[in-house]
Design a protein around this motif. Structure first.
Motif, PDB file in Angstrom:
ATOM      1  N   GLN A 177     -63.207  64.720  56.885  1.00 25.20           N
ATOM      2  CA  GLN A 177     -64.260  63.723  56.759  1.00 25.20           C
ATOM      3  C   GLN A 177     -64.500  63.131  58.142  1.00 25.20           C
ATOM      4  OE1 GLN A 177     -67.171  61.932  55.689  1.00 25.20           O
ATOM      5  NE2 GLN A 177     -66.114  62.345  53.746  1.00 25.20           N
ATOM      6  N   SER A 179     -66.237  60.699  61.012  1.00 27.62           N
ATOM      7  CA  SER A 179     -66.740  59.334  61.108  1.00 27.62           C
ATOM      8  C   SER A 179     -68.219  59.357  61.428  1.00 27.62           C
ATOM      9  CB  SER A 179     -65.984  58.571  62.202  1.00 27.62           C
ATOM     10  OG  SER A 179     -66.625  57.351  62.498  1.00 27.62           O
ATOM     11  N   ILE A 204     -61.429  52.972  60.022  1.00 30.12           N
ATOM     12  CA  ILE A 204     -62.442  53.672  60.805  1.00 30.12           C
ATOM     13  C   ILE A 204     -63.207  52.617  61.592  1.00 30.12           C
ATOM     14  CG2 ILE A 204     -64.365  55.296  60.783  1.00 30.12           C
ATOM     15  CD1 ILE A 204     -61.850  56.466  59.569  1.00 30.12           C
ATOM     16  N   ARG A 207     -63.793  49.067  60.002  1.00 29.57           N
ATOM     17  CA  ARG A 207     -63.975  49.174  58.562  1.00 29.57           C
ATOM     18  C   ARG A 207     -62.746  49.761  57.905  1.00 29.57           C
ATOM     19  NH1 ARG A 207     -67.536  52.829  60.362  1.00 29.57           N
ATOM     20  NH2 ARG A 207     -67.269  54.124  58.502  1.00 29.57           N
ATOM     21  N   VAL A 209     -61.854  52.069  54.860  1.00 21.26           N
ATOM     22  CA  VAL A 209     -62.593  53.037  54.049  1.00 21.26           C
ATOM     23  C   VAL A 209     -61.663  53.612  52.996  1.00 21.26           C
ATOM     24  CG1 VAL A 209     -63.899  55.202  54.092  1.00 21.26           C
ATOM     25  CG2 VAL A 209     -64.106  53.573  55.995  1.00 21.26           C
ATOM     26  N   LEU A 211     -61.007  56.719  50.386  1.00 23.44           N
ATOM     27  CA  LEU A 211     -61.373  58.126  50.243  1.00 23.44           C
ATOM     28  C   LEU A 211     -60.687  58.735  49.032  1.00 23.44           C
ATOM     29  CD1 LEU A 211     -60.760  59.162  53.974  1.00 23.44           C
ATOM     30  CD2 LEU A 211     -62.982  58.744  52.945  1.00 23.44           C
ATOM     31  N   VAL A 218     -66.057  59.728  50.317  1.00 22.43           N
ATOM     32  CA  VAL A 218     -65.954  58.289  50.558  1.00 22.43           C
ATOM     33  C   VAL A 218     -66.226  57.553  49.257  1.00 22.43           C
ATOM     34  CG1 VAL A 218     -66.912  56.318  51.793  1.00 22.43           C
ATOM     35  CG2 VAL A 218     -66.605  58.497  52.980  1.00 22.43           C
ATOM     36  N   TRP A 220     -65.554  53.976  48.966  1.00 24.55           N
ATOM     37  CA  TRP A 220     -66.067  52.666  49.352  1.00 24.55           C
ATOM     38  C   TRP A 220     -65.822  52.425  50.833  1.00 24.55           C
ATOM     39  CZ3 TRP A 220     -61.854  50.111  51.182  1.00 24.55           C
ATOM     40  CH2 TRP A 220     -60.615  50.336  50.583  1.00 24.55           C
ATOM     41  N   ASP A 221     -66.488  51.417  51.364  1.00 23.09           N
ATOM     42  CA  ASP A 221     -66.468  51.140  52.802  1.00 23.09           C
ATOM     43  C   ASP A 221     -66.583  49.634  52.978  1.00 23.09           C
ATOM     44  OD1 ASP A 221     -67.140  50.807  55.530  1.00 23.09           O
ATOM     45  OD2 ASP A 221     -68.056  52.791  55.617  1.00 23.09           O
ATOM     46  N   GLY A 267     -63.544  47.999  46.483  1.00 24.85           N
ATOM     47  CA  GLY A 267     -64.009  48.238  47.844  1.00 24.85           C
ATOM     48  C   GLY A 267     -64.790  47.068  48.404  1.00 24.85           C
TER      49      GLY A 267
END
Length: 385
Positions: A177, A179, A204, A207, A209, A211, A218, A220-221, A267
């Motif tokens: 994954q 960025s 990241i 943030r 994140v 997974l 993804v 949530w972030d 999230g």
């Protein structure tokens, strides 16, 4: 602060390597001409209100600051800068097994109780068992965060802020994954990579994140720290280890920017507070605990982030990330001490000595044993009397 150019991002015109050399030169000039570094605050006498006794000691050879030890169950895995991996029994300090990576190490270690994962300076992700090297995989970007080993997988957070999953048994690449950030610099210290339930969490940039560990999708972030400043160095923002957790709530620090808590099921960012620190945090149901860049130890209320108490008696001592330890809190310093504070108000309860070299990352808890690892490679363990 240590930063590196993010791999895979092309240099801007007329900058490149010479720009980075210029930054380093300016930093050195500032250090030489600026004010002198503050002297560590002298230590005050401490009455041992929480008596402990030394349980055992070990020596593993010099340890690089990026080689953060890791605890799984009743064992602790450690790596020396020269390439030796040691798994110790937390109760006795006995060596359960030892293996050689065959090369100096750059980041590590990850440990699931059976396998140890690390990254060599040749950028090889290396997985070892008590029988020796199980497999290697060359990485495209250098990680600064220890690999995370769980669920028969090895997860890697790269220096380009990508997350990659490998099969822990044979090294087969499962997914990656990338960025979507564009920041050209990343912090050269361990970041955030772990799990809450069946969700893989990774830092990241600023943030946190969530997974899917099976696919890398993804989920949530959540934003904890935001870039700010007039240039790329001032805008550098990364989440740093350690991570504080209370059930499904995860609390983290954004480097020299903020402390915040995130609901890892929904999230959703619960709160953030401005905070000038460079090391991770710990949490319980009542408070979040951390140390600031100047050595101040701080507790924030877990519910809303308001300050509960501060302790300023360890200023400029290079204080580490904290460890929640029963009703107390343990932090290390750059002079090799472990300070035990009361969780309720930050009062001193005890002070423990090692070999005088800096404590790596911070104290750890293995079962009922408090363990500290020093940069000189000393491993010291204590238990309550």
């Amino acid at each position: 602060m240590n930063a590196t150019v993010r791999q895979g991002v092309p240099p801007r015109p007329a900058r490149g390597a010479w720009w980075m050399i210029g930054v380093a030169a300016l930093a050195l000039a500032a250090c030489s001409s600026g004010p002198k570094k503050p002297q560590p605050t002298p230590l005050e006498p401490v009455t041992a209100l929480l008596p402990v006794q030394q349980a055992w000691t070990q020596s593993i050879g010099a340890v690089d600051p990026l080689l953060v030890p890791v605890v799984r169950g009743d064992a602790i895995a450690l790596a020396s800068a020269a390439g030796a991996v040691v798994v110790l029994d937390g109760a006795s300090g006995r060596v359960r097994w030892r293996a050689e990576a065959g090369a100096p190490m750059a980041a590590g270690v990850g440990f699931d109780g059976q396998r140890v994962a690390l990254v060599t300076r040749d950028n090889d992700l290396t997985v070892l068992t008590e029988r020796g090297v199980a497999w290697r995989q060359r990485l495209a970007s250098r990680p600064f965060t220890p690999p995370f080993v769980a669920g028969e997988r090895v997860f890697v957070l790269g220096g380009d802020r990508s997350v990659i999953a490998f099969d822990a048994r044979d090294g087969r690449r499962l997914w990656s994954q990338s960025s979507r950030g564009t920041e050209p610099l990343v912090l050269q210290q361990p970041g955030v990579l772990g799990a809450v339930g069946n969700t893989l969490i990774a830092g990241i940039g600023g943030r946190l994140v969530g997974l899917d560990p099976d696919s890398g999708r993804v989920l949530w972030d959540a934003v904890v720290g935001r870039s700010r400043g007039a240039n790329e160095i001032e805008r550098l923002v990364d989440l740093v280890g350690r991570v504080g957790r209370d059930g499904d709530v995860v609390c983290v620090r954004a480097f020299q920017s903020a402390v915040g808590c995130v609901d890892a099921v929904r999230g959703r960012t619960l709160w953030t507070q401005s905070a000038d620190g460079v090391s991770g945090v710990q949490a319980d149901a009542e408070r979040v605990y951390g140390t600031e860049s100047n050595g101040r130890v701080v507790a924030w209320r877990r519910t809303d982030g308001e300050r509960a108490w501060t302790n300023e008696r360890l200023l400029h001592r290079g204080v580490t990330a904290p460890l929640v330890l029963g009703r107390s809190l343990a932090v290390g310093d750059a002079q090799g001490h472990v300070h035990v504070l009361a969780r309720a108000d930050g009062a001193f309860l005890n002070r423990l000595a090692t070999d005088g070299s800096p404590i790596v990352d911070g104290p750890l808890l293995v079962g009922n044993t408090l363990v500290a690892v020093t940069r000189n490679g000393g491993v010291y363990a204590w238990r309550p009397q």
